[in-house]
Design an enzyme around this catalytic site. Sequence first.
Site, PDB file in Angstrom:
ATOM      1  N   CYS A 278       0.841  -1.201   0.000  1.00  0.00           N
ATOM      2  CA  CYS A 278       0.000   0.000   0.000  1.00  0.00           C
ATOM      3  C   CYS A 278       0.874   1.249   0.000  1.00  0.00           C
ATOM      4  CB  CYS A 278      -0.936  -0.012   1.202  1.00  0.00           C
ATOM      5  SG  CYS A 278      -0.108  -0.384   2.743  1.00  0.00           S
ATOM      6  N   GLU A 378      -4.473   2.572  -7.906  1.00  0.00           N
ATOM      7  CA  GLU A 378      -3.501   1.664  -7.297  1.00  0.00           C
ATOM      8  C   GLU A 378      -3.410   0.395  -8.141  1.00  0.00           C
ATOM      9  OE1 GLU A 378      -4.448  -0.259  -3.438  1.00  0.00           O
ATOM     10  OE2 GLU A 378      -2.482   0.481  -2.821  1.00  0.00           O
TER      11      GLU A 378
HETATM   12  P1  NAI Z   1      -9.747  -6.800  -0.660  1.00  0.00           P
HETATM   13  O1  NAI Z   1      -9.744  -5.448  -0.087  1.00  0.00           O
HETATM   14  O2  NAI Z   1     -10.912  -7.238  -1.445  1.00  0.00           O
HETATM   15  O3  NAI Z   1      -9.525  -7.882   0.501  1.00  0.00           O
HETATM   16  C1  NAI Z   1      -8.939  -7.581   1.746  1.00  0.00           C
HETATM   17  C2  NAI Z   1      -9.696  -8.316   2.842  1.00  0.00           C
HETATM   18  O4  NAI Z   1     -11.039  -7.842   2.874  1.00  0.00           O
HETATM   19  C3  NAI Z   1      -9.780  -9.823   2.639  1.00  0.00           C
HETATM   20  O5  NAI Z   1      -9.695 -10.469   3.890  1.00  0.00           O
HETATM   21  C4  NAI Z   1     -11.158  -9.991   2.050  1.00  0.00           C
HETATM   22  O6  NAI Z   1     -11.692 -11.277   2.261  1.00  0.00           O
HETATM   23  C5  NAI Z   1     -11.937  -8.936   2.809  1.00  0.00           C
HETATM   24  N1  NAI Z   1     -13.168  -8.501   2.154  1.00  0.00           N
HETATM   25  C6  NAI Z   1     -13.410  -8.414   0.820  1.00  0.00           C
HETATM   26  N2  NAI Z   1     -14.677  -8.026   0.608  1.00  0.00           N
HETATM   27  C7  NAI Z   1     -15.256  -7.856   1.818  1.00  0.00           C
HETATM   28  C8  NAI Z   1     -16.561  -7.487   2.261  1.00  0.00           C
HETATM   29  N3  NAI Z   1     -17.534  -7.209   1.396  1.00  0.00           N
HETATM   30  N4  NAI Z   1     -16.809  -7.405   3.577  1.00  0.00           N
HETATM   31  C9  NAI Z   1     -15.836  -7.689   4.460  1.00  0.00           C
HETATM   32  N5  NAI Z   1     -14.605  -8.068   4.119  1.00  0.00           N
HETATM   33  C10 NAI Z   1     -14.299  -8.152   2.803  1.00  0.00           C
HETATM   34  O7  NAI Z   1      -8.428  -6.949  -1.516  1.00  0.00           O
HETATM   35  P2  NAI Z   1      -8.143  -8.024  -2.656  1.00  0.00           P
HETATM   36  O8  NAI Z   1      -9.361  -8.335  -3.430  1.00  0.00           O
HETATM   37  O9  NAI Z   1      -7.430  -9.138  -2.045  1.00  0.00           O
HETATM   38  O10 NAI Z   1      -7.138  -7.183  -3.556  1.00  0.00           O
HETATM   39  C11 NAI Z   1      -7.619  -6.312  -4.572  1.00  0.00           C
HETATM   40  C12 NAI Z   1      -6.840  -5.010  -4.617  1.00  0.00           C
HETATM   41  O11 NAI Z   1      -6.938  -4.318  -3.374  1.00  0.00           O
HETATM   42  C13 NAI Z   1      -5.351  -5.147  -4.797  1.00  0.00           C
HETATM   43  O12 NAI Z   1      -5.000  -5.383  -6.098  1.00  0.00           O
HETATM   44  C14 NAI Z   1      -4.876  -3.827  -4.260  1.00  0.00           C
HETATM   45  O13 NAI Z   1      -5.040  -2.797  -5.203  1.00  0.00           O
HETATM   46  C15 NAI Z   1      -5.772  -3.585  -3.100  1.00  0.00           C
HETATM   47  N6  NAI Z   1      -5.218  -4.022  -1.813  1.00  0.00           N
HETATM   48  C16 NAI Z   1      -4.632  -3.107  -0.979  1.00  0.00           C
HETATM   49  C17 NAI Z   1      -4.078  -3.515   0.218  1.00  0.00           C
HETATM   50  C18 NAI Z   1      -3.400  -2.584   1.130  1.00  0.00           C
HETATM   51  O14 NAI Z   1      -2.494  -2.979   1.837  1.00  0.00           O
HETATM   52  N7  NAI Z   1      -3.833  -1.363   1.236  1.00  0.00           N
HETATM   53  C19 NAI Z   1      -4.067  -4.902   0.608  1.00  0.00           C
HETATM   54  C20 NAI Z   1      -4.749  -5.791  -0.281  1.00  0.00           C
HETATM   55  C21 NAI Z   1      -5.277  -5.326  -1.439  1.00  0.00           C
END
Ligand code: NAI
Length: 474
Positions: A278, A378
């Site tokens: 991030c 991002e």
């Molecule tokens: P995501 O934000 O969808 O997932 C992160 C967590 O949130 C996981 O545990 C997931 O199961 C949970 N989650 C997803 N939808 C949810 C909902 N409706 N309610 C509650 N929890 C939920 O991230 P994802 O799909 O793994 O990655 C997609 C993009 O997100 C990446 O390509 C990147 O751009 C960004 N990302 C940014 C991060 C950071 O450190 N700021 C970390 C991970 C992803």
Amino acid sequence: MRNIDRIYIDGAFVTPHGNRCLDLFNPATEAKIGTVRLGDAEDLRIAVAAAKRAFPAMARTSKAERIAMLHRLRDAVKAGSADLVAAMTEEYGAPAYFIAFSVQNTASVFEVMAASVESYAFERTAGSSAVTMLPLGVVGAITPWNSNFGFIATKLAHAIGSGSTIVIKPAEQSAIQTQVLLECLHEAGLPRGVLNVVNGTGPEVGAALTAHPDVALITFTGSTPAARIIQRSALDTMKRLVLELGGKSPTIVLDDADLDAAVPVALMSGFANSGQACVAGSRILVPRSREAEITARLKLEAERLRVGAPADPEVRIGPLANAAHWERVQSYIRLGQEEGATLLTGGEGRPQGLDKGWFAKPTIFTDVTNTMRIAREEIFGPVLSVIAYDDEDDAVAIANDSDFGLQAYVLSSDEDRAIRVARHLVAGRVVINGAPHDPHAPFGGFRRSGLGREIGAYGLDAFLEPRAILKPAR
Ligand code: NAI
Ligand code: MG
């Protein structure tokens, strides 16, 4: 093959009620390495009930008791370091240098929180009133895959430090790492119900957590789109939120920068964690007067960075986390070309010699304007944009012209000048000249990079609320 078929509730590893299974992969080889049996909303309810039962006793613990728990957690992580490194290497595939940092940092998070608890004023006065900083109740945590150990540890450390109990919904694709970490944390002997972990998907277990009436606060790290869904779901029960989201962090190379020092820092800030960070410095802002010289150096040094499997200690960039994410990063590399940016190095497809594994080519675009989508969204992979600026004011304006505000980097031969520029930046952290990680600095972002801060007193503030007792004058 490792089959993860337990979740962690009320101090024990238990079989979940949910029975759906998900395959787990080694991203460096694409080989299936295990499965995880996912919990469901029923498991989540049982976990929240355990956390709720454990809360009153946890809320009453003294500073010394919380510090002792944090120290036991630190020691348990240290004792399991070798297993943690092995699990992260196989299931996440990051370069060895990054895994070593992650595992060490996981132990350090508990140590830092212990020091924060020691110095935090839980009892205060305001006017003639006695103020106590109180924990809110059960905390719900949702964590991503890009640094599984660190995020679980950070959220648990805040819960313990504040006197809360916690239910964690970790990223489902990191289940082996979660299991190995839990086996370590279990050794710390926390009171039953203080820590509960339910594997499951975001839309099922994550959503059940964010809507649960007995959860007082959600601490989430992940994408901005998921955060929006979580915020809406948390609204009805007035949950407190700590959100640590994405970024599009600028690296400002000032016109006096020594390129021998600045170029490697700019590249590794951008390609940190294979670009899946991030805080990645994904926009490199360069003075127009030195643009040709700097881009030539960026190309030269980027092409020297080794891409490959984590076993090779010289590797600086590993695979992306999964196939869907690889496709998503490829689509941004196509988009950059469609938008009219110039490929300085990299491009679509896999790096030469790497036919297996979700490896992307370290890619740098030049001739990028700050209005292009590759400069605003991002990407979360090893894809950087070079943007030219006219003068210092222009550099600051471009840096701040973003929907995000998580981190920024300034590179200069004159540290005082770099700090002057830093004072104009809208970012939760500004890193000067490749300064090392400071585990005590507050972490979090402005704008769509999130809400609230983690770490230290700032992190505890978000997990506590004041109760004032007003007494009549004697
Ligand atoms: P995501 O934000 O969808 O997932 C992160 C967590 O949130 C996981 O545990 C997931 O199961 C949970 N989650 C997803 N939808 C949810 C909902 N409706 N309610 C509650 N929890 C939920 O991230 P994802 O799909 O793994 O990655 C997609 C993009 O997100 C990446 O390509 C990147 O751009 C960004 N990302 C940014 C991060 C950071 O450190 N700021 C970390 C991970 C992803
Ligand atoms: Mg998602």
